[in-house]
Design an enzyme around this catalytic site. Sequence first.
Site, PDB file in Angstrom:
ATOM      1  N   CYS A 382       0.830  -1.203   0.000  1.00  0.00           N
ATOM      2  CA  CYS A 382       0.000   0.000   0.000  1.00  0.00           C
ATOM      3  C   CYS A 382       0.871   1.261   0.000  1.00  0.00           C
ATOM      4  O   CYS A 382       1.448   1.587  -1.023  1.00  0.00           O
ATOM      5  CB  CYS A 382      -0.987  -0.049   1.160  1.00  0.00           C
ATOM      6  SG  CYS A 382      -2.440   0.955   0.845  1.00  0.00           S
ATOM      7  N   HIS A 508      -3.424  -5.307   0.635  1.00  0.00           N
ATOM      8  CA  HIS A 508      -2.772  -5.818   1.848  1.00  0.00           C
ATOM      9  C   HIS A 508      -2.757  -7.351   1.836  1.00  0.00           C
ATOM     10  O   HIS A 508      -3.702  -7.984   2.334  1.00  0.00           O
ATOM     11  CB  HIS A 508      -3.513  -5.321   3.086  1.00  0.00           C
ATOM     12  CG  HIS A 508      -3.344  -3.860   3.324  1.00  0.00           C
ATOM     13  ND1 HIS A 508      -2.352  -3.346   4.130  1.00  0.00           N
ATOM     14  CD2 HIS A 508      -4.013  -2.795   2.824  1.00  0.00           C
ATOM     15  CE1 HIS A 508      -2.430  -2.020   4.134  1.00  0.00           C
ATOM     16  NE2 HIS A 508      -3.442  -1.668   3.342  1.00  0.00           N
ATOM     17  N   GLU A 510      -1.151  -9.314   3.630  1.00  0.00           N
ATOM     18  CA  GLU A 510      -1.009  -9.913   4.970  1.00  0.00           C
ATOM     19  C   GLU A 510      -2.339 -10.407   5.546  1.00  0.00           C
ATOM     20  O   GLU A 510      -2.365 -11.323   6.358  1.00  0.00           O
ATOM     21  CB  GLU A 510      -0.338  -8.919   5.931  1.00  0.00           C
ATOM     22  CG  GLU A 510      -1.153  -7.676   6.311  1.00  0.00           C
ATOM     23  CD  GLU A 510      -0.976  -6.505   5.354  1.00  0.00           C
ATOM     24  OE1 GLU A 510      -0.670  -6.741   4.173  1.00  0.00           O
ATOM     25  OE2 GLU A 510      -1.191  -5.358   5.788  1.00  0.00           O
TER      26      GLU A 510
HETATM   27  N1  GLN Z   1      -2.183   6.591   3.012  1.00  0.00           N
HETATM   28  C1  GLN Z   1      -2.293   5.876   1.798  1.00  0.00           C
HETATM   29  C2  GLN Z   1      -3.673   5.993   1.164  1.00  0.00           C
HETATM   30  O1  GLN Z   1      -4.607   6.379   1.814  1.00  0.00           O
HETATM   31  C3  GLN Z   1      -1.923   4.424   1.980  1.00  0.00           C
HETATM   32  C4  GLN Z   1      -2.878   3.687   2.842  1.00  0.00           C
HETATM   33  C5  GLN Z   1      -2.316   2.400   3.352  1.00  0.00           C
HETATM   34  O2  GLN Z   1      -1.116   2.201   3.346  1.00  0.00           O
HETATM   35  N2  GLN Z   1      -3.176   1.522   3.850  1.00  0.00           N
HETATM   36  O3  GLN Z   1      -3.854   5.687   0.006  1.00  0.00           O
END
Ligand code: GLN
Length: 554
Positions: A382, A508, A510
Amino acid sequence: MPKHVFVTGGVVSALGKGIASASLGYLLKARGLRVTLQKCDPYLNVDPGTMSPFQHGEVFVTEDGAETDLDLGHYERFIDEELTQDNNVTAGQIYETIIRKERRGDYLGGTVQVIPHVTNEIKARIMRLGADGQTDVVITEIGGTVGDIESLPFLEAIRQIHLEEGPEDVLFVHLTLVPYIKTAGELKTKPTQHSVRALRDIGIQPDILICRTERELGDDIKEKIALFCNVETEAVIDARDVASIYEVPLRFHADGLDDIALRKLGIENGKPDLSVLEELVGRIENPSREIDIAICGKYVDLKDAYKSIIEAFAHAGAENDARVNLRWIDAEAIEQCGDAGRHLDGCHGVLVPGGFGERGIEGKIQAARYARENGVPYLGICLGMHVAVIEFARNVCGLASAHSTEFNASSDDPVIDLLPEQREVVDMGGTMRLGGCECRLLDGSGARDAYGVDTVRERHRHRYEYNNDYRELLESRGLASSGLYPEKDLVEIVELPNHPWFIACQFHPEFRSRPGRAHPLFREFVRAAVAHAEGNAAPVARADGGSSDGRSRR
Ligand code: GLN
């Protein structure tokens, strides 16, 4: 109708109620029962999505896009079932529902009160789960510690459920601490006695006590606890500290937890086959090699903020016969000293996890650069993908001011930008791009190799995304777009084909890793890190995207 098990906690917090509940779930499932788990959180936030990870730890995202308590991660990993928004109840949701009903006039003429309105709503939420006829046992964990003001309505609700459903269908399990006092050389039962007394004061007599302890609970201690707390001696379960959380169900079984739970619920069922878990624990605890992975983030002082990542490494390590030592690096420290190598030298892989906010962002960008330039395996998740893209745009494509509009709204080169559907969003709670989405993998890519299939589903939680305006340039310089969300043509995975292993994803992974079935990206990342540690890594990529001796990664 399903049977209900309620798990409460006493004495202190952080005893591992989530893991204890999940372990009981594992054992009941292993005995052939259909099990689900839910968590009741007494706080007034509607969900933990708006809380800082320092307050709450990781926010676990379900396939259906709910932002939930991290214990749901333990539940999914142990019972290997996909959970939904129904599996996490918060006081915020309960009050929100009641206030909406009150405004609509559902309670016209009445005074809306904690008892019965709040407790009825809690009961309805608890009983809704498992009412589908597909569930034999619902395990409900009540957050907080007995004695907290906030959890009282939840405890009152489960007391009433016990009364209404009858003792043969409802089981109370209480998790407590039996501390070892070094100077006296003794285990002490008094905190457990007090905690059970506090429960009994509100009308709940526990059936089973799970006692966290550093030392074995001898028969004498078990008998004493049984006598003072009014439970059977066999219902006092020894929950000694263990090296791996996956050992917990094995210990519980050895001490008879599932036998006594089923007996008390009047369920007859065969013996569980725990060989898969036994083998996994053997592999986790006795690996033949070790590697060091640097996790370069902002919440590194609170490991709970990265719970699912830690577990995904345990799964991936087991499958690679390696102990994965996690080296926690504060991204801000890299930023301040300006030399990523000082923090990352000697590690065999670098992971930049998800995150929000600007603090430490330049340190994360430097970590991605270090991994790219030194041929160190990199996994970006992300925000970890965002920094990889920014770094590549700046240092390979020459876009010196490339950034994400999350951190610089007026960047000349916004290589990461707000998703179009996010532009109108005003409320902060529950409004990110959330939950499972399809991702199509590029043929011949490292991602496609790792997964072994063409299309996968992965879970998201973000507002910002790879900006397609830069795709042609980034791809032409060697940053492949190896995963796409077909419906909106969003880039979900990028990778460097000429690097030993450099993959970053918008989702994600994970959240989908399971013991015995490590997530493919974690599994292959650890495999690459092992190869790097053993000196078998493929050649280092040059800044132009080519490799130093012209050989490709595979
Ligand atoms: N802050 C970033 C976004 O909102 C990444 C979010 C995250 O890493 N879950 O896109």
